[in-house]
Write a protein that holds these residues in place. Structure first.
Motif, PDB file in Angstrom:
ATOM      1  N   GLY A  20       0.817  -1.209   0.000  1.00 45.10           N
ATOM      2  CA  GLY A  20       0.000   0.000   0.000  1.00 45.10           C
ATOM      3  C   GLY A  20       0.849   1.256   0.000  1.00 45.10           C
ATOM      4  O   GLY A  20       0.576   2.213  -0.744  1.00 45.10           O
ATOM      5  N   ALA A  21       1.900   1.266   0.810  1.00 44.48           N
ATOM      6  CA  ALA A  21       2.809   2.424   0.844  1.00 44.48           C
ATOM      7  C   ALA A  21       3.527   2.587  -0.491  1.00 44.48           C
ATOM      8  O   ALA A  21       3.676   3.702  -1.000  1.00 44.48           O
ATOM      9  CB  ALA A  21       3.812   2.265   1.991  1.00 44.48           C
ATOM     10  N   ALA A  22       3.954   1.467  -1.080  1.00 39.81           N
ATOM     11  CA  ALA A  22       4.637   1.530  -2.378  1.00 39.81           C
ATOM     12  C   ALA A  22       3.704   2.084  -3.451  1.00 39.81           C
ATOM     13  O   ALA A  22       4.124   2.868  -4.307  1.00 39.81           O
ATOM     14  CB  ALA A  22       5.145   0.142  -2.772  1.00 39.81           C
ATOM     15  N   MET A  23       2.432   1.693  -3.397  1.00 36.98           N
ATOM     16  CA  MET A  23       1.462   2.179  -4.369  1.00 36.98           C
ATOM     17  C   MET A  23       1.195   3.678  -4.201  1.00 36.98           C
ATOM     18  O   MET A  23       0.901   4.369  -5.177  1.00 36.98           O
ATOM     19  CB  MET A  23       0.161   1.385  -4.256  1.00 36.98           C
ATOM     20  CG  MET A  23       0.331  -0.062  -4.688  1.00 36.98           C
ATOM     21  SD  MET A  23      -1.080  -1.098  -4.279  1.00 36.98           S
ATOM     22  CE  MET A  23      -2.166  -0.697  -5.636  1.00 36.98           C
ATOM     23  N   MET A  24       1.325   4.167  -2.982  1.00 37.01           N
ATOM     24  CA  MET A  24       1.155   5.607  -2.752  1.00 37.01           C
ATOM     25  C   MET A  24       2.358   6.378  -3.291  1.00 37.01           C
ATOM     26  O   MET A  24       2.208   7.480  -3.822  1.00 37.01           O
ATOM     27  CB  MET A  24       0.949   5.886  -1.266  1.00 37.01           C
ATOM     28  CG  MET A  24      -0.385   5.348  -0.760  1.00 37.01           C
ATOM     29  SD  MET A  24      -0.560   5.490   1.003  1.00 37.01           S
ATOM     30  CE  MET A  24      -0.991   7.196   1.141  1.00 37.01           C
ATOM     31  N   ILE A  25       3.542   5.796  -3.160  1.00 37.96           N
ATOM     32  CA  ILE A  25       4.756   6.443  -3.667  1.00 37.96           C
ATOM     33  C   ILE A  25       4.801   6.370  -5.189  1.00 37.96           C
ATOM     34  O   ILE A  25       5.171   7.332  -5.860  1.00 37.96           O
ATOM     35  CB  ILE A  25       6.014   5.792  -3.047  1.00 37.96           C
ATOM     36  CG1 ILE A  25       6.052   6.062  -1.541  1.00 37.96           C
ATOM     37  CG2 ILE A  25       7.289   6.298  -3.726  1.00 37.96           C
ATOM     38  CD1 ILE A  25       7.085   5.236  -0.780  1.00 37.96           C
ATOM     39  N   ASP A  26       4.449   5.207  -5.738  1.00 37.29           N
ATOM     40  CA  ASP A  26       4.474   4.996  -7.184  1.00 37.29           C
ATOM     41  C   ASP A  26       3.125   4.435  -7.629  1.00 37.29           C
ATOM     42  O   ASP A  26       2.895   3.223  -7.575  1.00 37.29           O
ATOM     43  CB  ASP A  26       5.592   4.023  -7.563  1.00 37.29           C
ATOM     44  CG  ASP A  26       5.682   3.784  -9.060  1.00 37.29           C
ATOM     45  OD1 ASP A  26       4.801   4.246  -9.826  1.00 37.29           O
ATOM     46  OD2 ASP A  26       6.644   3.112  -9.478  1.00 37.29           O
ATOM     47  N   PRO A  27       2.224   5.305  -8.084  1.00 35.75           N
ATOM     48  CA  PRO A  27       0.878   4.875  -8.457  1.00 35.75           C
ATOM     49  C   PRO A  27       0.819   3.902  -9.643  1.00 35.75           C
ATOM     50  O   PRO A  27      -0.243   3.357  -9.932  1.00 35.75           O
ATOM     51  CB  PRO A  27       0.163   6.181  -8.805  1.00 35.75           C
ATOM     52  CG  PRO A  27       0.960   7.253  -8.167  1.00 35.75           C
ATOM     53  CD  PRO A  27       2.367   6.753  -8.126  1.00 35.75           C
ATOM     54  N   THR A  28       1.941   3.662 -10.322  1.00 34.28           N
ATOM     55  CA  THR A  28       1.925   2.698 -11.420  1.00 34.28           C
ATOM     56  C   THR A  28       2.009   1.253 -10.914  1.00 34.28           C
ATOM     57  O   THR A  28       1.743   0.314 -11.671  1.00 34.28           O
ATOM     58  CB  THR A  28       3.087   2.938 -12.415  1.00 34.28           C
ATOM     59  OG1 THR A  28       4.335   2.708 -11.758  1.00 34.28           O
ATOM     60  CG2 THR A  28       3.029   4.357 -12.983  1.00 34.28           C
ATOM     61  N   ILE A  29       2.354   1.067  -9.646  1.00 30.40           N
ATOM     62  CA  ILE A  29       2.410  -0.276  -9.052  1.00 30.40           C
ATOM     63  C   ILE A  29       0.977  -0.764  -8.874  1.00 30.40           C
ATOM     64  O   ILE A  29       0.123  -0.052  -8.346  1.00 30.40           O
ATOM     65  CB  ILE A  29       3.153  -0.252  -7.695  1.00 30.40           C
ATOM     66  CG1 ILE A  29       4.610   0.173  -7.888  1.00 30.40           C
ATOM     67  CG2 ILE A  29       3.066  -1.596  -6.989  1.00 30.40           C
ATOM     68  CD1 ILE A  29       5.453  -0.797  -8.687  1.00 30.40           C
ATOM     69  N   ARG A  30       0.715  -2.001  -9.304  1.00 25.66           N
ATOM     70  CA  ARG A  30      -0.625  -2.564  -9.216  1.00 25.66           C
ATOM     71  C   ARG A  30      -0.610  -3.843  -8.388  1.00 25.66           C
ATOM     72  O   ARG A  30       0.261  -4.689  -8.565  1.00 25.66           O
ATOM     73  CB  ARG A  30      -1.167  -2.907 -10.607  1.00 25.66           C
ATOM     74  CG  ARG A  30      -1.319  -1.717 -11.521  1.00 25.66           C
ATOM     75  CD  ARG A  30      -1.776  -2.110 -12.918  1.00 25.66           C
ATOM     76  NE  ARG A  30      -0.790  -2.999 -13.551  1.00 25.66           N
ATOM     77  CZ  ARG A  30      -1.090  -4.159 -14.122  1.00 25.66           C
ATOM     78  NH1 ARG A  30      -2.321  -4.588 -14.169  1.00 25.66           N
ATOM     79  NH2 ARG A  30      -0.152  -4.901 -14.669  1.00 25.66           N
ATOM     80  N   GLY A  31      -1.572  -3.970  -7.503  1.00 24.67           N
ATOM     81  CA  GLY A  31      -1.748  -5.207  -6.770  1.00 24.67           C
ATOM     82  C   GLY A  31      -2.503  -6.204  -7.623  1.00 24.67           C
ATOM     83  O   GLY A  31      -3.069  -5.849  -8.651  1.00 24.67           O
TER      84      GLY A  31
END
Length: 148
Positions: free
Chosen positions: A54-65
């Protein structure tokens, strides 16, 4: 390191994420490990990994779960690989994988060339490793372990 020390170290790594600074550091460590990789989704292997994701997705919105043909399994700690193997199994039950990579933030034991994590093609250890620099280990089942 005995079993109690191992469990305490793992618990400490998870509790460290109660600090937003430490959570952000782990997220950045993960992002550094996957920098340059394209078109993948991330499957968290544990609740602690979900926080880092979740933190990584906030830093880099291109990361997808999620789960896809190119999936990275993320976890905070690795000792035996059981949580990573379980996450890999969930991915492989749902999609036909092109590659399945595991990225962990901390290794609680030394990386060992005898490691074999079912369903994982390569394992990357991003930090908290007892080894410095980048190391590569191979096993009989073609698992690669990289310590960054």
């Amino acid at each position: 390191m005995d079993l109690v020390e191992l469990m305490l170290a793992g618990d400490e790594n998870v509790r460290a994420h109660d600090s937003s600074h430490n959570l952000a550091d782990s997220a950045r460590s993960f992002l550094g490990c996957v920098a340059g990789w394209d078109d993948f989704t991330v499957e968290a292997a544990s609740p602690a990994a979900e926080r880092v994701l979740g933190a990584a997705m906030m830093i880099d919105p291109t990361i997808r779960g999620g789960r896809s043909a190119r999936t990275v399994v993320l976890d905070v700690n690795i000792a035996s690989g059981t949580l990573v193997a379980n996450a890999a199994r969930r991915v492989r039950e749902e999609v036909q994988s092109e590659w399945l990579i595991a990225v962990v933030i901390n290794t609680l034991t030394d990386a060992d060339m005898r490691w074999s994590i079912e369903g994982i093609d390569s394992l990357f250890v991003c930090g908290g490793s007892s080894n410095s620099g980048e190391s590569h280990y191979g096993s009989q089942q073609s698992l690669s372990v990289h310590t960054l």
